[in-house]
Design a protein around this motif. Structure first.
Motif, PDB file in Angstrom:
ATOM      1  N   THR A  25       0.790  -1.170  -0.235  1.00  0.00           N
ATOM      2  CA  THR A  25       0.279   0.155  -0.090  1.00  0.00           C
ATOM      3  C   THR A  25       1.021   1.281  -0.029  1.00  0.00           C
ATOM      4  OG1 THR A  25      -1.908  -1.047   1.509  1.00  0.00           O
ATOM      5  CG2 THR A  25      -1.651   1.146   0.891  1.00  0.00           C
ATOM      6  N   LEU A  26       0.383   2.090  -0.919  1.00  0.00           N
ATOM      7  CA  LEU A  26       1.601   3.117  -1.274  1.00  0.00           C
ATOM      8  C   LEU A  26       1.043   4.758   0.279  1.00  0.00           C
ATOM      9  CD1 LEU A  26       0.816   3.937  -4.903  1.00  0.00           C
ATOM     10  CD2 LEU A  26       3.117   2.820  -3.562  1.00  0.00           C
ATOM     11  N   GLY A  27       2.127   4.697   0.666  1.00  0.00           N
ATOM     12  CA  GLY A  27       1.722   5.652   1.557  1.00  0.00           C
ATOM     13  C   GLY A  27       2.703   7.046   1.230  1.00  0.00           C
ATOM     14  N   PRO A  28       2.737   8.421   2.493  1.00  0.00           N
ATOM     15  CA  PRO A  28       3.334   9.619   2.378  1.00  0.00           C
ATOM     16  C   PRO A  28       4.585   8.505   2.510  1.00  0.00           C
ATOM     17  CG  PRO A  28       1.256   9.657   4.193  1.00  0.00           C
ATOM     18  CD  PRO A  28       1.137   8.360   3.295  1.00  0.00           C
ATOM     19  N   SER A  29       5.460   9.728   1.554  1.00  0.00           N
ATOM     20  CA  SER A  29       7.189  10.248   1.984  1.00  0.00           C
ATOM     21  C   SER A  29       7.053   8.642   0.279  1.00  0.00           C
ATOM     22  CB  SER A  29       7.735   9.493   3.267  1.00  0.00           C
ATOM     23  OG  SER A  29       7.012  10.805   3.450  1.00  0.00           O
ATOM     24  N   ASP A  30       6.744   8.010   0.254  1.00  0.00           N
ATOM     25  CA  ASP A  30       6.983   7.211  -0.808  1.00  0.00           C
ATOM     26  C   ASP A  30       7.387   7.330  -2.162  1.00  0.00           C
ATOM     27  OD1 ASP A  30       6.846   4.742   1.092  1.00  0.00           O
ATOM     28  OD2 ASP A  30       4.318   4.435   0.054  1.00  0.00           O
ATOM     29  N   VAL A  31       8.304   7.325  -2.604  1.00  0.00           N
ATOM     30  CA  VAL A  31       9.152   7.448  -4.347  1.00  0.00           C
ATOM     31  C   VAL A  31       8.852   6.549  -5.306  1.00  0.00           C
ATOM     32  CG1 VAL A  31      10.523   8.028  -5.843  1.00  0.00           C
ATOM     33  CG2 VAL A  31      10.541   9.208  -3.296  1.00  0.00           C
ATOM     34  N   VAL A  32       8.065   6.913  -5.941  1.00  0.00           N
ATOM     35  CA  VAL A  32       7.609   6.265  -7.291  1.00  0.00           C
ATOM     36  C   VAL A  32       8.277   6.458  -8.557  1.00  0.00           C
ATOM     37  CG1 VAL A  32       5.607   4.728  -6.029  1.00  0.00           C
ATOM     38  CG2 VAL A  32       5.017   7.462  -7.663  1.00  0.00           C
ATOM     39  N   LYS A  33       8.412   5.324  -9.694  1.00  0.00           N
ATOM     40  CA  LYS A  33       8.228   6.066 -10.972  1.00  0.00           C
ATOM     41  C   LYS A  33       7.879   5.450 -11.928  1.00  0.00           C
ATOM     42  CE  LYS A  33      12.598   5.336 -14.514  1.00  0.00           C
ATOM     43  NZ  LYS A  33      13.545   5.044 -14.140  1.00  0.00           N
ATOM     44  N   VAL A  34       6.961   6.371 -12.400  1.00  0.00           N
ATOM     45  CA  VAL A  34       6.085   5.882 -13.191  1.00  0.00           C
ATOM     46  C   VAL A  34       6.268   5.908 -14.970  1.00  0.00           C
ATOM     47  CG1 VAL A  34       3.797   6.807 -13.726  1.00  0.00           C
ATOM     48  CG2 VAL A  34       3.987   7.475 -11.832  1.00  0.00           C
ATOM     49  N   THR A  35       5.551   5.040 -16.027  1.00  0.00           N
ATOM     50  CA  THR A  35       6.040   5.307 -16.939  1.00  0.00           C
ATOM     51  C   THR A  35       4.518   4.643 -17.584  1.00  0.00           C
ATOM     52  OG1 THR A  35       6.938   3.342 -17.230  1.00  0.00           O
ATOM     53  CG2 THR A  35       8.743   4.643 -16.928  1.00  0.00           C
ATOM     54  N   VAL A  36       5.025   4.898 -18.784  1.00  0.00           N
ATOM     55  CA  VAL A  36       3.642   4.947 -19.612  1.00  0.00           C
ATOM     56  C   VAL A  36       3.835   4.571 -20.977  1.00  0.00           C
ATOM     57  CG1 VAL A  36       1.524   5.457 -21.018  1.00  0.00           C
ATOM     58  CG2 VAL A  36       1.751   6.279 -18.542  1.00  0.00           C
ATOM     59  N   TYR A  37       3.560   3.426 -21.635  1.00  0.00           N
ATOM     60  CA  TYR A  37       4.189   1.890 -22.568  1.00  0.00           C
ATOM     61  C   TYR A  37       3.703   3.552 -24.074  1.00  0.00           C
ATOM     62  CZ  TYR A  37       4.913  -0.923 -26.741  1.00  0.00           C
ATOM     63  OH  TYR A  37       5.408  -1.129 -27.687  1.00  0.00           O
TER      64      TYR A  37
END
Length: 261
Positions: A25-37
């Motif tokens: 589960t995502l929460g505050p201060s998490d860092v995510v990398k998002v890509t779209v094909y």
């Protein structure tokens, strides 16, 4: 020998990757990398704000806190498609830093601290991440968990678990759990021994083995008349005449007398 067995078990668990990817589960201060094909302009690495939002191109602020990674991917894809920005988008999200998903590892451990739960991990995995149990660490590890409003505590005998190859007690940890490694029990020896002082109490240690830990007798020492000072359950100090094959207990004080001849 048992310390070697434990180190090898922790090392092998780390190598074989017992920790498998999980839906966290995502929460505050998490860092995510998002890509779209096929849409490199939409690639972004961003941090979840304290209010639970990420900033994403074309969409602005998107609430993701409380969502799993796959649910957040689906939400971004839906918003991109319904907004007319991308047709049938394939969104991929990678959790690169799980700041909100951590366990605390304390006590007699080589690298105490907070460790990210960016995958599904058991107790042995987290001990391996923390560098393993320190030289002064004992065989017992306590796990304090909170599930909802319920606080629970479980004590795991690590050495017994490894020796029996029964990992039913390899507790699966969750964010917010606390792992505490107890200090190894000790006994004390003084009198006519080469190295008086405190020593680690090994399992099923006898009086003779305790003498060996103390470096053996001095030239004036005698194996006859060895005494153990031990507190009973009520805390009253007792003096026991010890035999060679008697078992030493935690916090015992072993006294070696001087020979009269």
């Amino acid at each position: 020998m048992k310390r070697y067995v434990l180190r090898m078990a922790l090392f092998l668990l780390a190598l074989t990757g017992q920790a498998m990817a999980a839906e966290l589960t995502l929460g505050p201060s998490d860092v995510v990398k998002v890509t779209v094909y096929n849409n490199p302009d939409l690639a972004v690495e961003t941090r979840v704000s304290e209010s639970g939002f990420i900033t994403f191109p074309l969409l602005g602020q998107v609430a993701v806190s409380g969502l799993t990674v796959s649910a957040a991917e689906k939400k971004l894809g839906t918003l991109l498609e319904t907004g007319g920005f991308v047709k049938k988008p394939q969104v991929n999200m990678l959790l690169t830093l799980a700041q909100s998903q951590q366990v605390s590892v304390l006590g007699q451990i080589n690298r105490p601290g907070r460790y990210p739960m960016d995958a599904r991990r058991g107790l042995m995995d987290v001990l391996a991440m923390a560098g393993g149990i320190a030289a002064d660490g004992g065989d017992l590890v306590t796990v304090v968990s909170t599930r909802g409003d319920k606080l629970s505590k479980e004590t795991v005998d690590i050495i017994q678990m490894v020796r029996s190859a029964n990992f039913d007690h390899n507790v699966e940890l969750a964010p917010g759990d606390v792992v505490y490694v107890e200090r190894a029990p000790r006994f004390y020896i003084y009198g006519e021994v080469q190295r008086p002082g405190p020593f680690r109490l090994e399992r099923n240690m006898t009086v003779v083995q305790a003498l060996s830990a103390g470096g053996g007798l001095t030239a004036r020492g005698t194996e006859r008349g060895i005494r153990i000072k031990r507190r009973d359950q009520a805390g009253v100090l007792q003096t026991i005449d010890a035999k060679h094959d008697d078992l030493v207990q935690a916090d015992d004080v072993v006294y070696v007398k001087e020979s009269l001849f």
